[in-house]
Design a protein around this motif. Sequence first.
Motif, PDB file in Angstrom:
ATOM      1  N   GLU A 120      39.757  10.619  41.342  1.00  0.00           N
ATOM      2  CA  GLU A 120      41.053  11.604  41.893  1.00  0.00           C
ATOM      3  C   GLU A 120      42.102  11.902  41.021  1.00  0.00           C
ATOM      4  O   GLU A 120      42.246  11.210  40.040  1.00  0.00           O
ATOM      5  CB  GLU A 120      41.604  10.564  43.224  1.00  0.00           C
ATOM      6  CG  GLU A 120      40.511  10.373  44.153  1.00  0.00           C
ATOM      7  CD  GLU A 120      41.050   9.574  45.460  1.00  0.00           C
ATOM      8  OE1 GLU A 120      42.137   9.374  45.376  1.00  0.00           O
ATOM      9  OE2 GLU A 120      40.169   9.322  46.338  1.00  0.00           O
ATOM     10  N   SER A 121      42.625  13.093  41.146  1.00  0.00           N
ATOM     11  CA  SER A 121      43.469  13.529  39.931  1.00  0.00           C
ATOM     12  C   SER A 121      44.891  13.412  39.876  1.00  0.00           C
ATOM     13  O   SER A 121      45.575  14.224  40.092  1.00  0.00           O
ATOM     14  CB  SER A 121      43.146  15.016  39.769  1.00  0.00           C
ATOM     15  OG  SER A 121      43.339  15.788  41.143  1.00  0.00           O
ATOM     16  N   ASP A 122      44.981  12.003  40.263  1.00  0.00           N
ATOM     17  CA  ASP A 122      46.576  11.478  40.047  1.00  0.00           C
ATOM     18  C   ASP A 122      46.989  11.980  38.887  1.00  0.00           C
ATOM     19  O   ASP A 122      46.553  11.804  37.692  1.00  0.00           O
ATOM     20  CB  ASP A 122      46.905  10.112  40.241  1.00  0.00           C
ATOM     21  CG  ASP A 122      46.599   9.883  41.713  1.00  0.00           C
ATOM     22  OD1 ASP A 122      46.069  10.533  42.396  1.00  0.00           O
ATOM     23  OD2 ASP A 122      47.116   8.829  42.157  1.00  0.00           O
ATOM     24  N   ARG A 123      48.534  12.788  38.810  1.00  0.00           N
ATOM     25  CA  ARG A 123      48.978  12.798  37.508  1.00  0.00           C
ATOM     26  C   ARG A 123      50.502  12.155  37.478  1.00  0.00           C
ATOM     27  O   ARG A 123      51.294  12.253  38.468  1.00  0.00           O
ATOM     28  CB  ARG A 123      48.972  14.403  37.264  1.00  0.00           C
ATOM     29  CG  ARG A 123      47.680  14.875  37.177  1.00  0.00           C
ATOM     30  CD  ARG A 123      46.857  14.414  36.103  1.00  0.00           C
ATOM     31  NE  ARG A 123      45.730  15.045  35.544  1.00  0.00           N
ATOM     32  CZ  ARG A 123      44.681  14.452  35.951  1.00  0.00           C
ATOM     33  NH1 ARG A 123      44.740  13.085  36.419  1.00  0.00           N
ATOM     34  NH2 ARG A 123      43.520  14.783  35.836  1.00  0.00           N
ATOM     35  N   LEU A 124      51.055  12.053  36.246  1.00  0.00           N
ATOM     36  CA  LEU A 124      52.446  11.748  36.074  1.00  0.00           C
ATOM     37  C   LEU A 124      53.170  12.771  35.253  1.00  0.00           C
ATOM     38  O   LEU A 124      52.688  13.305  34.329  1.00  0.00           O
ATOM     39  CB  LEU A 124      52.482  10.450  35.120  1.00  0.00           C
ATOM     40  CG  LEU A 124      53.859   9.889  35.272  1.00  0.00           C
ATOM     41  CD1 LEU A 124      54.496   9.404  36.254  1.00  0.00           C
ATOM     42  CD2 LEU A 124      54.096   8.636  34.032  1.00  0.00           C
ATOM     43  N   THR A 125      54.159  13.381  36.080  1.00  0.00           N
ATOM     44  CA  THR A 125      55.033  14.527  35.184  1.00  0.00           C
ATOM     45  C   THR A 125      56.166  13.745  34.523  1.00  0.00           C
ATOM     46  O   THR A 125      56.574  12.824  34.892  1.00  0.00           O
ATOM     47  CB  THR A 125      55.975  15.361  36.366  1.00  0.00           C
ATOM     48  OG1 THR A 125      54.882  15.767  37.248  1.00  0.00           O
ATOM     49  CG2 THR A 125      56.618  16.501  35.739  1.00  0.00           C
ATOM     50  N   ASP A 130      46.715  12.922  43.683  1.00  0.00           N
ATOM     51  CA  ASP A 130      45.589  13.696  43.610  1.00  0.00           C
ATOM     52  C   ASP A 130      46.022  15.385  43.383  1.00  0.00           C
ATOM     53  O   ASP A 130      45.539  16.264  44.319  1.00  0.00           O
ATOM     54  CB  ASP A 130      44.762  13.625  44.965  1.00  0.00           C
ATOM     55  CG  ASP A 130      43.297  14.233  44.779  1.00  0.00           C
ATOM     56  OD1 ASP A 130      42.862  14.169  43.785  1.00  0.00           O
ATOM     57  OD2 ASP A 130      42.685  14.363  45.949  1.00  0.00           O
ATOM     58  N   PHE A 131      46.633  15.460  42.531  1.00  0.00           N
ATOM     59  CA  PHE A 131      47.390  16.755  42.307  1.00  0.00           C
ATOM     60  C   PHE A 131      46.361  17.924  42.341  1.00  0.00           C
ATOM     61  O   PHE A 131      46.866  18.906  42.804  1.00  0.00           O
ATOM     62  CB  PHE A 131      48.056  16.852  40.902  1.00  0.00           C
ATOM     63  CG  PHE A 131      48.974  17.695  40.347  1.00  0.00           C
ATOM     64  CD1 PHE A 131      49.756  18.310  41.524  1.00  0.00           C
ATOM     65  CD2 PHE A 131      48.840  18.413  39.336  1.00  0.00           C
ATOM     66  CE1 PHE A 131      50.817  19.509  40.865  1.00  0.00           C
ATOM     67  CE2 PHE A 131      49.777  19.602  38.935  1.00  0.00           C
ATOM     68  CZ  PHE A 131      50.612  19.931  39.882  1.00  0.00           C
ATOM     69  N   TYR A 132      45.283  17.978  41.463  1.00  0.00           N
ATOM     70  CA  TYR A 132      44.451  19.002  41.427  1.00  0.00           C
ATOM     71  C   TYR A 132      43.363  18.868  42.352  1.00  0.00           C
ATOM     72  O   TYR A 132      42.547  20.004  42.436  1.00  0.00           O
ATOM     73  CB  TYR A 132      43.678  19.039  40.255  1.00  0.00           C
ATOM     74  CG  TYR A 132      44.785  19.521  38.835  1.00  0.00           C
ATOM     75  CD1 TYR A 132      45.146  20.686  38.719  1.00  0.00           C
ATOM     76  CD2 TYR A 132      45.008  18.281  38.178  1.00  0.00           C
ATOM     77  CE1 TYR A 132      46.325  20.879  37.835  1.00  0.00           C
ATOM     78  CE2 TYR A 132      45.953  18.584  36.778  1.00  0.00           C
ATOM     79  CZ  TYR A 132      46.405  19.890  36.928  1.00  0.00           C
ATOM     80  OH  TYR A 132      47.484  20.104  35.894  1.00  0.00           O
ATOM     81  N   GLY A 133      43.142  18.088  43.170  1.00  0.00           N
ATOM     82  CA  GLY A 133      41.826  17.790  44.030  1.00  0.00           C
ATOM     83  C   GLY A 133      40.779  17.482  43.229  1.00  0.00           C
ATOM     84  O   GLY A 133      41.025  16.871  42.069  1.00  0.00           O
ATOM     85  N   PRO A 134      39.628  17.596  43.664  1.00  0.00           N
ATOM     86  CA  PRO A 134      38.520  17.157  42.873  1.00  0.00           C
ATOM     87  C   PRO A 134      38.357  18.106  41.517  1.00  0.00           C
ATOM     88  O   PRO A 134      38.436  19.441  41.571  1.00  0.00           O
ATOM     89  CB  PRO A 134      37.104  17.509  43.938  1.00  0.00           C
ATOM     90  CG  PRO A 134      37.867  17.278  45.140  1.00  0.00           C
ATOM     91  CD  PRO A 134      39.273  18.083  45.231  1.00  0.00           C
ATOM     92  N   MET A 135      37.977  17.245  40.471  1.00  0.00           N
ATOM     93  CA  MET A 135      37.546  18.154  39.141  1.00  0.00           C
ATOM     94  C   MET A 135      36.353  17.955  38.687  1.00  0.00           C
ATOM     95  O   MET A 135      35.667  16.805  39.015  1.00  0.00           O
ATOM     96  CB  MET A 135      38.965  17.606  38.204  1.00  0.00           C
ATOM     97  CG  MET A 135      40.078  17.910  38.699  1.00  0.00           C
ATOM     98  SD  MET A 135      41.480  17.154  37.541  1.00  0.00           S
ATOM     99  CE  MET A 135      41.358  18.362  36.265  1.00  0.00           C
ATOM    100  N   ALA A 136      35.784  19.095  38.349  1.00  0.00           N
ATOM    101  CA  ALA A 136      34.089  19.019  37.934  1.00  0.00           C
ATOM    102  C   ALA A 136      33.974  19.317  36.270  1.00  0.00           C
ATOM    103  O   ALA A 136      32.879  19.293  35.947  1.00  0.00           O
ATOM    104  CB  ALA A 136      33.452  20.099  38.644  1.00  0.00           C
TER     105      ALA A 136
END
Length: 284
Positions: free
Chosen positions: A149-154, A135-141
Amino acid sequence: MTEVSIRTVHDVTGLAAVTDFFSDVWQTPRSTPPYPAEVLHSLVHAGGAVHAAYDGSRLAGASVAVFGPPGQRDTYSLVAAADPGTGHAVKQAQRAWALERGARTMRWTFDPLVGRNARFNLVKLGAVGTEYLVDFYGPMADGVNDGDESDRLTVTWDLAEPRRTAREEDGSVRPEEDRATAPATRRAPDGDPLARRDPAGRRVWCRVPEDVVKLRAADPVLALRWRHAVREVFTEAFAEGYTATAMSRDGWYTLTRASEEAAEELAPEEAVVEEVAAEEGTPA
């Protein structure tokens, strides 16, 4: 498509066009862009770069990069988006810009559920998934990520020596049968195997939905179940020392231990993908 030309953008008009392009990609009103022109102007003034790709006179792709911590010879790509067939040229322009300034690596994030972006990053470019961010960014609109949820892969991209591997079509050095016969360790929300593990502990495979952007729009609850399921596989594997090294055409990640990855560096692969964008949040 005519030959794509790419240039760095410094002027107010050009940066405003890039801002509008990003608004269209992320489906936000142009009055509330995800990357305002004044922010891009400040990043350029601080030594970063905005690259724009033009198909004739039409803007067909753009990216933004800045330098990382001093002394690490690292750059960070904040965002990149491109029309099909243009993404590779945009990334290579970023790579050339960074190498000219002494950088050795470039990092960025993307949604790990977007399989075609994973294939572009890991197979076409030869980057490695090195960090899973919950949830890297939290809620995104925005119109692409809203409700998830803003999971991300680096991913980390070695700019001087992109990874050379002899992957098969399934995205790994081993034949596809290795994955198919490996024991399933988790089930996906659709009831089929989500993850498989090599009994010898050399590889983990994890599946993602065919098109998470369409799934999120049609059934956000189901898309969130996929998010949580894939998150569990990745966080567990990364804690054990795996990294994401490949993505197959049928939606399976290959996660490999570092020692195994080094042993697999053999010969280059020519992969052909339809790249929409390499990075963060871009619709597939």
